[in-house]
Design a protein around this motif. Structure first.
Motif, PDB file in Angstrom:
ATOM      1  N   ARG A 249      -8.400 120.431  49.763  1.00  0.00           N
ATOM      2  CA  ARG A 249      -9.211 119.289  50.169  1.00  0.00           C
ATOM      3  C   ARG A 249      -9.925 119.561  51.484  1.00  0.00           C
ATOM      4  O   ARG A 249      -9.670 120.583  52.142  1.00  0.00           O
ATOM      5  CB  ARG A 249      -8.325 118.044  50.354  1.00  0.00           C
ATOM      6  CG  ARG A 249      -7.605 117.583  49.098  1.00  0.00           C
ATOM      7  CD  ARG A 249      -6.673 116.422  49.410  1.00  0.00           C
ATOM      8  NE  ARG A 249      -6.003 115.927  48.220  1.00  0.00           N
ATOM      9  CZ  ARG A 249      -6.466 114.971  47.438  1.00  0.00           C
ATOM     10  NH1 ARG A 249      -7.621 114.381  47.726  1.00  0.00           N
ATOM     11  NH2 ARG A 249      -5.800 114.577  46.370  1.00  0.00           N
ATOM     12  N   ILE A 250     -10.780 118.657  51.869  1.00  0.00           N
ATOM     13  CA  ILE A 250     -11.355 118.678  53.212  1.00  0.00           C
ATOM     14  C   ILE A 250     -10.483 117.751  54.047  1.00  0.00           C
ATOM     15  O   ILE A 250     -10.658 116.532  54.049  1.00  0.00           O
ATOM     16  CB  ILE A 250     -12.822 118.218  53.214  1.00  0.00           C
ATOM     17  CG1 ILE A 250     -13.648 119.128  52.301  1.00  0.00           C
ATOM     18  CG2 ILE A 250     -13.380 118.237  54.635  1.00  0.00           C
ATOM     19  CD1 ILE A 250     -15.095 118.719  52.177  1.00  0.00           C
ATOM     20  N   GLY A 251      -9.466 118.327  54.711  1.00  0.00           N
ATOM     21  CA  GLY A 251      -8.438 117.518  55.348  1.00  0.00           C
ATOM     22  C   GLY A 251      -7.391 117.132  54.321  1.00  0.00           C
ATOM     23  O   GLY A 251      -7.578 117.334  53.119  1.00  0.00           O
ATOM     24  N   ARG A 252      -6.286 116.569  54.775  1.00  0.00           N
ATOM     25  CA  ARG A 252      -5.195 116.236  53.851  1.00  0.00           C
ATOM     26  C   ARG A 252      -5.551 115.129  52.862  1.00  0.00           C
ATOM     27  O   ARG A 252      -5.002 115.072  51.766  1.00  0.00           O
ATOM     28  CB  ARG A 252      -3.956 115.829  54.648  1.00  0.00           C
ATOM     29  CG  ARG A 252      -3.255 116.967  55.365  1.00  0.00           C
ATOM     30  CD  ARG A 252      -2.613 117.947  54.399  1.00  0.00           C
ATOM     31  NE  ARG A 252      -1.984 119.041  55.093  1.00  0.00           N
ATOM     32  CZ  ARG A 252      -0.683 119.095  55.380  1.00  0.00           C
ATOM     33  NH1 ARG A 252       0.111 118.121  55.008  1.00  0.00           N
ATOM     34  NH2 ARG A 252      -0.199 120.140  56.011  1.00  0.00           N
ATOM     35  N   THR A 253      -6.459 114.249  53.249  1.00  0.00           N
ATOM     36  CA  THR A 253      -6.779 113.102  52.383  1.00  0.00           C
ATOM     37  C   THR A 253      -8.241 113.081  51.941  1.00  0.00           C
ATOM     38  O   THR A 253      -8.680 112.121  51.315  1.00  0.00           O
ATOM     39  CB  THR A 253      -6.465 111.780  53.114  1.00  0.00           C
ATOM     40  OG1 THR A 253      -7.240 111.714  54.321  1.00  0.00           O
ATOM     41  CG2 THR A 253      -4.984 111.695  53.464  1.00  0.00           C
ATOM     42  N   GLY A 254      -8.982 114.130  52.261  1.00  0.00           N
ATOM     43  CA  GLY A 254     -10.392 114.185  51.902  1.00  0.00           C
ATOM     44  C   GLY A 254     -10.601 114.563  50.452  1.00  0.00           C
ATOM     45  O   GLY A 254      -9.650 114.754  49.683  1.00  0.00           O
ATOM     46  N   PRO A 255     -11.848 114.681  50.039  1.00  0.00           N
ATOM     47  CA  PRO A 255     -12.154 115.048  48.645  1.00  0.00           C
ATOM     48  C   PRO A 255     -11.697 116.454  48.311  1.00  0.00           C
ATOM     49  O   PRO A 255     -11.668 117.341  49.183  1.00  0.00           O
ATOM     50  CB  PRO A 255     -13.679 114.929  48.594  1.00  0.00           C
ATOM     51  CG  PRO A 255     -14.131 115.130  49.998  1.00  0.00           C
ATOM     52  CD  PRO A 255     -13.065 114.521  50.858  1.00  0.00           C
ATOM     53  N   VAL A 256     -11.318 116.671  47.075  1.00  0.00           N
ATOM     54  CA  VAL A 256     -10.918 117.996  46.604  1.00  0.00           C
ATOM     55  C   VAL A 256     -12.162 118.858  46.463  1.00  0.00           C
ATOM     56  O   VAL A 256     -13.122 118.476  45.792  1.00  0.00           O
ATOM     57  CB  VAL A 256     -10.167 117.903  45.264  1.00  0.00           C
ATOM     58  CG1 VAL A 256      -9.949 119.287  44.660  1.00  0.00           C
ATOM     59  CG2 VAL A 256      -8.837 117.181  45.460  1.00  0.00           C
TER      60      VAL A 256
END
Length: 255
Positions: A206-213
């Motif tokens: 992802r872009i960051g732990r909770t961002g888009p895959v």
């Protein structure tokens, strides 16, 4: 100009699109046949492409993709930053496993492999950098499909699903349930789905732990190594988290 006639650019793209994993080297007549262009037209386009360096002629007279085209493609913004960030973590993952480590992105309903590290003793793969597969066919592809927009999932699951081996899951209902588990568990083991000789462990990047895959990271080993799967699941997930964290940091600094 008639809409049925190909533009000059269209003819160039037709010729380039004939080169793929199954057709890495082609004669002029093969190119003409696959593009439905007259041999004289195909020859003119091929010579223009060769003059620029997009394709090259081998000693046997056949044509193959040239280094100039590869240099241009490797600068694709969508994958350049991803590959630069991911490669050190992929190298660490390889050093810890000595197995094939791959990185792939989704384009439409296809999976495109953008990076790979393989050792001399790693199991032989069907995939290679730059190759494409239907997104539902591989472990990494199913991870990407699990996080794809709903219309992409519907397009894949409502269409024909190729059975690569007797173990390939092609039932749409079973696949939808599998995608739910992938989203929940964040890592997926694909056992002999693409090849009877391989098992893949894949995790989302992802872009960051909770961002888009944005990609999928995978480890591919020889089938029959069930005792190693737990450790490989953890290793793949740690590496995917590390890549995601670094992508997130870079996204913040460029925002």
């Amino acid at each position: 100009m008639s809409t049925t006639r190909s533009t000059a650019a269209g003819k160039v793209l037709k010729v380039l699109s004939t080169f793929d994993r199954e057709h890495q080297r082609q004669t002029l007549s093969e190119i003409a046949q696959r593009t439905d262009l007259p041999v004289s037209t195909a020859h003119r386009v091929v010579m223009e492409l060769a003059g620029w360096g997009a394709i090259e002629r081998g000693d046997d007279g056949s044509w193959h993709v040239g280094l100039r085209l590869w240099e241009i493609a490797s600068g694709c913004p969508q994958t350049q930053i991803l590959r630069d960030v991911a490669l050190p973590f992929m190298q660490d993952l390889y050093e810890g496993t000595h197995e094939n480590v791959q990185l792939a992105v989704r384009e439409g309903t296809e999976l495109v492999f953008v990076e790979r590290i393989a050792g001399h003793h790693s199991v032989e793969l069907l995939t290679m950098v730059g190759s494409r597969f239907p997104i539902g066919s591989t472990g990494m592809g199913r991870v990407l499909l699990a996080h794809a927009p709903r219309h992409i999932q519907d397009a894949v699951l409502d269409g024909p699903l190729r059975s690569w081996t007797p173990h390939t899951v092609t039932d749409p209902k079973a696949l939808r349930e599998q995608l739910v588990r992938i989203r929940h568990e964040q890592v997926f083991v694909s056992d002999r789905q693409l090849s009877e000789s391989t098992t893949a462990v894949a995790a989302a990047v992802r872009i960051g732990r909770t961002g888009p895959v944005t990609a999928a990271l995978g480890i591919v080993i020889a089938a029959g190594n069930a005792s190693r799967l737990r450790g490989l699941r953890e290793a793949a997930l740690r590496a995917a988290f590390a890549i995601s964290d670094e992508l997130g940091r870079r996204a913040k600094t460029t925002a």
